[in-house]
Design a protein around this motif. Structure first.
Motif, short mmCIF file in Angstrom:
data_model
loop_
_atom_site.label_atom_id
_atom_site.label_comp_id
_atom_site.label_asym_id
_atom_site.label_seq_id
_atom_site.Cartn_x
_atom_site.Cartn_y
_atom_site.Cartn_z
N ARG A 135 -113.26 -15.06 -11.76
CA ARG A 135 -112.82 -14.89 -13.14
C ARG A 135 -112.61 -13.41 -13.47
NH1 ARG A 135 -116.08 -19.21 -17.05
NH2 ARG A 135 -114.99 -21.08 -16.32
N ARG A 138 -109.52 -12.04 -11.78
CA ARG A 138 -108.26 -12.37 -12.48
C ARG A 138 -108.01 -11.39 -13.62
NH1 ARG A 138 -107.59 -16.86 -17.10
NH2 ARG A 138 -105.38 -16.51 -17.55
N LEU A 146 -102.80 -18.99 -13.48
CA LEU A 146 -104.08 -19.29 -12.84
C LEU A 146 -103.92 -19.53 -11.35
CD1 LEU A 146 -105.69 -21.65 -15.51
CD2 LEU A 146 -105.96 -19.18 -15.22
N ALA A 150 -105.63 -17.37 -8.36
CA ALA A 150 -106.43 -17.97 -7.29
C ALA A 150 -105.89 -17.58 -5.93
CB ALA A 150 -106.43 -19.49 -7.45
N TYR A 153 -106.95 -14.12 -5.07
CA TYR A 153 -108.38 -14.11 -4.76
C TYR A 153 -108.65 -14.70 -3.38
CZ TYR A 153 -113.43 -14.55 -5.31
OH TYR A 153 -114.79 -14.44 -5.12
N TRP A 324 -118.73 -21.57 -9.49
CA TRP A 324 -118.53 -22.11 -10.85
C TRP A 324 -119.66 -23.07 -11.21
CZ3 TRP A 324 -117.79 -27.09 -12.76
CH2 TRP A 324 -117.31 -27.19 -14.07
N LEU A 433 -107.85 -26.03 -12.05
CA LEU A 433 -107.86 -24.57 -12.16
C LEU A 433 -108.13 -24.10 -13.59
CD1 LEU A 433 -104.93 -23.44 -9.83
CD2 LEU A 433 -107.38 -23.18 -9.45
N TYR A 437 -111.32 -21.67 -14.38
CA TYR A 437 -111.19 -20.30 -14.87
C TYR A 437 -111.61 -20.13 -16.33
CZ TYR A 437 -108.94 -18.05 -10.87
OH TYR A 437 -108.69 -17.48 -9.66
N GLU A 438 -111.48 -21.18 -17.13
CA GLU A 438 -111.69 -20.98 -18.55
C GLU A 438 -112.68 -21.94 -19.21
OE1 GLU A 438 -107.72 -21.32 -20.00
OE2 GLU A 438 -107.10 -19.34 -19.26
#
Length: 440
Positions: A135, A138, A146, A150, A153, A324, A433, A437-438
């Motif tokens: 995160r 990003r 997103l 990824a 990353y 996560w 995704l 991420y969120e």
């Protein structure tokens, strides 16, 4: 930090003799205090006392960066600092200098404070600076898409210098630009990223015979994750590589994780995505890439796509999903506080088959919370849920019933699976995704 506080910063240089290091330190200190000439030190005892004197009037950071280089030239330096920091010395009691020893070799720096090392018990703080999680990476790369975030990353991980220093801020502009970005800035022999993994091992003073260490990492990148399978792949005995595995783990390049369901079985994983990418994609084709024209490199990258998905994207995405689950997911998502998030193998006695489980979330007492499946390139459907339900049944029969089944996919979920998850009352969780991420 030193600039903001008017502190003192000195970066050592590799392979500089002892007296030259002292001379360079004296010059840097002279410039710092505004001396008309450089300061000369006869030995390191004088130098350390001079650094302590900088903090006579106020707290002051005094940073010795790349400390392993200094210690290579002067092996007695840790002992000198230990003696300088003795509790009853006037130079220490009247000083408010904050001596900070810094270095990028995790194994060397960690060894300064262990066992019978001279500085054992002298440090008031030991800080390992981690790379960014996916995160934060990003945000650092400033990527709105997103999937693009990824993908970046998956190759470069969360090391800030790869953007700010190696690539001078050059990021892929869009998903359509990603392949060209990889070809021009990762696979190009003129790019500093092309040989970075070689230098990572070469710069660590604790590593010898780096060729064998690279071979071990390549074996892990190929999917050989147990001590025995790694040894078999490189045609060595397991006992012959025990030291190498330990050193790579101490250097922060490998991590060893216990199997969630099988005692005395551990799995080795490569920590840094770029190391995995190098050994999976670059190293097997190093000579070709080194001499290839752009069109040839484009062809090599295209042919390597299946390998990239299986050996790089899949394992790194699994790591992202475990991170996560452990650090970002709500307790309601996984059925409690996930203290350990591992992988494991569940054996089914009736059919004599084994089932791999990508994600196993447990409480601190080992109680099972959730099991999960992770797929980078597959759209998940009912077949994936049925497989996890079967594994859950096996575990329930053992008295280890999982509260939640979590399915992760970077490409999405079939409508039937989404309906099943919606009707499960929270027992089946779908994480794409956007949620990765969120969400939580």
């Amino acid at each position: 930090m030193c600039k903001a506080t008017s502190g003192f910063y000195f970066a050592a240089i590799e392979a500089v003799p002892r007296q030259e290091s002292l001379r360079q330190l004296g010059e840097a200190l002279g410039r710092h205090i505004g001396s008309p000439g450089s300061i000369r030190f006869a030995n390191w005892d004088e130098a350390i006392d001079a650094l302590l004197a900088l903090g006579k009037d106020r707290p002051l950071p005094v940073v010795l960066d790349e400390f392993p280089y200094l210690a290579q030239a002067a092996p007695e330096l840790p002992s000198v600092i230990q003696r300088a920091m003795s509790p009853l010395r006037e130079e220490r009691t009247e000083s408010r200098s904050r001596i900070m020893l810094c270095g990028s070799s995790i194994s060397f720096m960690g060894g300064l404070l262990t066992g019978t090392a001279p500085l054992r018990g002298r440090a008031s703080m030991e800080l390992i600076v981690p790379t960014f999680n996916f995160r934060a990476a990003r945000e650092f790369w400033e990527l709105d898409d997103l999937r693009l975030a990824a993908l970046v990353y998956l190759i470069l991980g969360g090391t800030p210098a790869y953007k700010s220093e190696f690539l001078r801020g050059v990021a892929p502009a869009s998903l359509e630009d990603f392949d060209d970005w990889v070809i021009d800035h990762v696979l190009h022999p003129a790019s500093p990223l092309f040989r970075e993994v070689r230098f990572l091992l070469a710069e660590d003073p604790t590593l010898r015979d780096t060729g064998l260490y690279h071979t071990v990492l390549a074996a892990v990148a190929e999917g050989n994750c147990t001590r025995g399978s790694i040894a078999s792949r490189i045609e060595r005995k397991a006992t012959d590589i025990s030291h190498h595995l330990t050193v790579l783990a101490d250097a922060g390049l490998l991590t060893v994780e216990p199997d969630a369901f099988r005692q005395n079985r551990s799995t080795y994983r490569i920590i840094e995505p770029l190391v995995r990418f190098y050994h999976s994609i670059i190293r097997p084709r190093f000579a070709q890439l080194e001499q290839a024209r752009p069109d040839r490199t484009e062809r090599i990258w295209k042919v390597a796509q299946p390998r990239f998905r299986s050996a790089v994207a899949g394992p790194v995405f699994e790591h992202m999903c475990r991170s996560w689950t452990r650090n970002m997911a709500a307790e309601e998502t996984v059925g409690g506080m996930a203290e350990q998030v591992l992988s494991g193998v569940v054996h089914e006695p009736s059919s004599r088959t084994s089932h791999e489980v990508d994600l196993v979330a447990m409480e601190d007492d080992g109680s099972l919370l959730a099991i999960g499946e992770v797929k980078w390139g597959d759209t998940l459907g009912m077949a994936h849920l049925e497989r996890m339900e079967k594994i859950a049944t096996i575990l329930t029969a053992r008295g280890q019933e999982p509260k939640v089944i979590v399915l992760f996919s970077a490409t999405g979920f079939m409508p039937a699976l989404e309906d099943a998850a919606a009707k499960s009352g929270g027992r089946v969780q779908l994480v794409g995704l956007e949620r990765l991420y969120e969400g939580e």
